[in-house]
Design an enzyme around this catalytic site. Structure first.
Site, PDB file in Angstrom:
ATOM      1  N   TRP A  52       0.836  -1.199   0.000  1.00 32.02           N
ATOM      2  CA  TRP A  52       0.000   0.000   0.000  1.00 32.02           C
ATOM      3  C   TRP A  52       0.877   1.258   0.000  1.00 32.02           C
ATOM      4  CZ3 TRP A  52      -0.065   3.968   3.576  1.00 32.02           C
ATOM      5  CH2 TRP A  52      -1.110   4.882   3.490  1.00 32.02           C
ATOM      6  N   HIS A  53       2.042   1.154   0.668  1.00 28.91           N
ATOM      7  CA  HIS A  53       2.901   2.326   0.778  1.00 28.91           C
ATOM      8  C   HIS A  53       3.495   2.750  -0.553  1.00 28.91           C
ATOM      9  CE1 HIS A  53       2.652   1.485   5.070  1.00 28.91           C
ATOM     10  NE2 HIS A  53       3.068   2.709   5.259  1.00 28.91           N
ATOM     11  N   GLY A  54       3.788   1.799  -1.398  1.00 24.94           N
ATOM     12  CA  GLY A  54       4.384   2.208  -2.662  1.00 24.94           C
ATOM     13  C   GLY A  54       4.554   1.033  -3.591  1.00 24.94           C
ATOM     14  N   PHE A  95       2.577   8.310  -1.102  1.00 23.45           N
ATOM     15  CA  PHE A  95       1.841   7.047  -1.004  1.00 23.45           C
ATOM     16  C   PHE A  95       0.374   7.280  -1.307  1.00 23.45           C
ATOM     17  CE2 PHE A  95       5.190   6.437   2.436  1.00 23.45           C
ATOM     18  CZ  PHE A  95       6.125   6.075   1.491  1.00 23.45           C
TER      19      PHE A  95
END
Lengths: 360, 477
Positions: free
Chosen positions: B321-323, B477
């Protein structure tokens, strides 16, 4: 609501008391990095007034790099030269001087004559090159220094517009693209140390010219100098002024060919004109591209290598020998370390144009 | 328009002035317009994306609320999931998958040319996508009734204080606050202002000031083991100050407007184990993942190995989800491993405070455990901050073959004095909060002491505000 007003007023009172305490502590403290930290936020007029009042104080930059006076000094030095051997004529800044010095240290036959200003942008080095034309002779190697961190100041008249913490007042012209691949030169109203000492820096015309033509001139850096008495106000000014100047620089750099200031085109024309004039005078052009450690700086080789190679102009690019992304290559003052400069000097000495001019 | 720029505060002053004189419905409309202006200032082209996501979820929510057929409800939920995750997939992950496919294809001897898609990542898309998904999932689970007012729902999705980097608010918390009339209270304005002040100090005085040192080491292929360790410690502080600073300002701004956003951080580096860390770090994401992913996967209901699998899946997807990069996947995997390992070692036993001694020995043991676990967290940050797998391998190798003498010869930008002062102040602040169990631990102090605290904080902000504001890390993000 009354309680909140009491809190706000008491907080303000505490802030004023704290500010007074800090001012007192700074006034009685020995000069040092903390005192300097607070002084960095003094307004530009405040700093210049302080320099006028204390001309001998270390770090005073009011007398340095004024073009007419520097050309005069250069003419005197040129007249006093006895040897007819080629000289490395350097138009640059400390980075370029260090490399030239390192080359001279390795080969004493490389005699250099340096014409420089602190953090000088290419419009300073190019103007110096033009104005100092009479003080070179055929066979000299002429260096035009270009520093990656000084490209936005090409749209400025003076370090005092953009170097907020060290606002050296010396001035230089702004060049813009003219017709037929030429450059037009817009000179500042204040041009010499003589003008500066006569008080021209405080004139309304000079302020108006900077407001109109100097893309980096920040009113935040100059307004309300009486606030300099408060350390808190100095801190706030430093923050706001640096932010404002950085924004202005970013606006110039964001579009190399843009309407605000087409620095890429100006640089291309500067380098080709530089080569044309030196060759016309029987001298050897050498462009020095110094890439600083700030990753946000434009890539000088990407900008200029094509035009330099197309015009067969010799160039020395620091990135070809040392990555600027290695922090170990830099001293704490932002310059390259001595050993790196020595390596650059050795590489410079090995260049064919240097070998031809000064021997192997 | 960054929270740390003067421009934002001029914008907010205008919003606040209007807000103060408008009636409730008009306040909401004005906040919606302000939120779209705020987002449009980043890139107006992506306003359509938010509007589309809002429209789809509003319609899905309305239909689902009126629908009793489980199959149709599931179908409607699928529409919401496909739309939101589809947008996320295209804008955030498509380039990554194409690049990974090309790399894999080349690796197995099937030459493929790199494809440049040039897709720009819309700022905050991961945050508002998760926020709006919580709405449709809650309706599907019958935990929430659909919002009737489309413009109120649009404000829930786009509310500017938390639009681009959270906290990821739940519809059941924020929608009622939007729907009910709010009043401006001086007390709330004061609390909000203090939160903003703390957030600005964290961001400007600390995070922005130490980032050059971190960037220099992570951009230097020749960094020594000592430099990597120091830079990673600094990055741990930077990312905490950057992200929690953003959250503090978001909560502060919202509080001034009469909204109570959830707390997103609770002194995470005082954690002694991974479970505690995730109860303290990015709480709005960890609880979102727990409620909508971990529990949906079965949570801990299927036995030990199912629990580990669910933990791993949840954390790997949380990392992703962060990247869109493999190092985030690896970071998620590392966090999942830590949580599983912790669970395996401790079982489901919960630490009991009863009978626990609070003597010096206990305190020293806790400090040692906190310091030790901080190193474990920091290795995770190395995975998170690294720019490639090669860098992870190289940097890990250099840490393992560390020469302690290198700590005396660090070639990296030093931490500025104001940032050091800020870090000490932050440590004192977090210790005060931890000790009293309340972020407003100073509220009972006599007025002159509180005023002195605020004055020192304001002075500290001015002392450290000498760097150019940079974007918040979590915006990417």
């Amino acid at each position: 609501m009354q309680r909140q007003i009491r809190i706000i007023l008491t907080t303000l009172l505490c802030l004023v008391a704290l500010d007074a305490l800090v001012a007192l502590a700074l006034a009685t403290a020995a000069p040092g990095s903390l005192v300097r930290f607070f002084d960095y936020g003094t307004s530009v007029p405040g700093k210049l007034a302080d320099w006028r009042a204390h001309p001998k104080r270390p770090g005073n930059l009011q007398d340095v790099a004024w073009l007419p006076e520097a050309v005069e000094t250069s003419a005197e030095a040129f007249a006093a030269e006895t040897s007819q051997n080629p000289v490395l004529r350097v138009y640059g800044m400390s980075f370029v001087n260090h490399i030239a010095d390192a080359a001279s240290a390795l080969s004493p036959e490389i005699v250099s004559d340096k014409f420089s200003g602190p953090g000088a942008p290419p419009n300073f080095t190019y103007a110096a090159f033009l104005d100092d034309r009479a003080n070179r002779r055929a066979g000299d190697v002429v260096v035009l220094g270009i520093l990656s961190s000084a490209l936005a100041p090409m749209a400025s008249f003076t370090n005092s517009s953009w170097a907020f913490e060290q606002p050296a007042p010396f001035t230089y012209p702004i060049f813009r693209p003219g017709p037929d691949q030429t450059l037009t030169r817009l000179d500042p109203l204040v041009q010499s140390l003589k003008d500066y000492r006569a008080g021209a820096y405080d004139s309304a015309d000079w302020t108006a010219q900077r407001q109109a033509e100097d893309a980096l001139y920040s009113p935040v850096a100059t307004a309300l100098p009486f606030l300099d008495a408060s350390p808190f106000a100095r801190l706030v000014r430093r923050s706001l002024a640096l932010d404002d100047i950085t924004r202005r620089e970013a606006a110039v750099l964001s579009d190399p060919e843009g309407a605000l200031y087409p620095y890429a085109e100006v640089l291309r024309r500067m380098t080709t004109e530089f080569a044309r004039i030196t060759r016309e005078d029987g001298q050897i052009p050498l462009v020095m591209l110094v890439q600083g450690r700030d990753a946000r700086d434009p890539d000088l080789t990407a900008l200029l290598r094509p035009v330099l190679e197309a015009n067969d102009i010799a160039y020395f690019a620091t990135v070809d020998h040392q990555t600027p992304r290695d922090p170990a290559a830099f001293a704490s003052d932002g310059h390259y370390r001595k050993k790196i400069d020595a390596m650059f000097g050795a590489k410079l000495r090995e260049m064919p144009v240097m070998q031809d001019a000064f021997g192997g | 328009m960054l929270f740390s720029q003067l421009q934002f505060w001029v914008f907010f002053a205008g919003v606040f002035a209007l807000y103060a004189v408008l009636p409730h419905r008009a306040q909401n409309r004005m906040l919606l317009v302000a939120s779209y202006i705020f987002y449009g200032a980043w890139d107006w082209r992506f306003l359509g994306l938010i509007a589309f996501s809002t429209l789809v979820d509003y319609l899905v929510g309305a239909r689902m609320g009126a629908e009793n057929d489980p199959r149709r409800r599931k179908l409607l939920l699928s529409v919401s999931l496909l739309t939101n995750l589809g947008l996320l997939g295209v804008f955030k992950y498509l380039g990554f998958f194409v690049d990974s496919f090309v790399a894999l294809s080349n690796a197995v001897g099937l030459p493929a040319d790199p494809v440049v898609l040039g897709i720009v990542l819309p700022v905050g898309i991961s945050f508002y996508t998760f926020q709006t998904l919580s709405y449709t999932i809650d309706i599907y689970r019958r935990d929430l009734k659909p919002c009737r007012d489309f413009l109120d729902f649009a404000l829930f999705v786009a509310f500017f204080p938390q639009l681009v980097a959270g906290p990821i608010e739940r519809a059941r918390n924020l929608l009622p606050e939007i729907a009910q009339p709010r009043q401006l209270h001086w007390d709330a304005i004061g609390r909000g202002a203090v939160l903003c002040l703390v957030g600005l100090i964290k961001k400007i005085v600390i995070a922005d000031a130490i980032s050059p040192g971190v960037d220099a080491v992570y951009g230097n292929p020749n960094a020594t083991g000592a430099e990597i360790i120091v830079a990673t410690w600094l990055f741990a502080i930077q990312i905490y100050c950057d992200f929690s600073g953003y959250t503090d300002i978001a909560r502060g701004v919202a509080k001034m407007l009469g909204f109570g956003l959830m707390r997103n951080f609770a002194q995470p580096y005082f954690a002694t184990n991974p479970q505690e860390f995730w109860h303290r770090w990015h709480i709005s994401l960890s609880t979102w993942l727990r409620d909508y992913l971990y529990i949906s996967l079965g949570g801990n209901r299927g036995g030990r190995w199912h629990t580990y699998r669910n933990l791993m899946l949840t954390m790997v997807l949380g990392g992703f989800w962060h990247g869109a990069a493999w190092n985030f996947v690896l970071w998620g995997f590392y966090q999942g491993m830590l949580l599983s390992l912790h669970r395996a070692l401790t079982g489901r036993r919960k630490g009991s405070k009863e009978g626990r001694r609070h003597g010096l020995g206990e305190l020293l043991l806790r400090i040692a455990t906190v310091a030790l676990f901080f190193q474990v967290v920091c290795y995770g940050w190395l995975l998170f901050r690294a720019q490639s797998f090669e860098q992870i391998v190289t940097f890990t190798g250099r840490i393992l073959t560390l020469n302690p003498a290198d700590f005396g010869a660090l070639a990296m930008p030093s931490v500025p004095v104001p940032a050091l002062a800020g870090m000490l102040a932050l440590l004192a602040w977090d210790l005060g909060t931890e000790a009293r169990g309340n972020v407003r631990f100073y509220a009972t102090w006599p007025l002159p002491f509180r005023a002195a605290l605020y004055a020192v904080a304001i002075y500290l902000l001015a002392f450290g505000a000498t760097t150019t504001p940079s974007a918040f890390i979590y915006f990417q993000f």
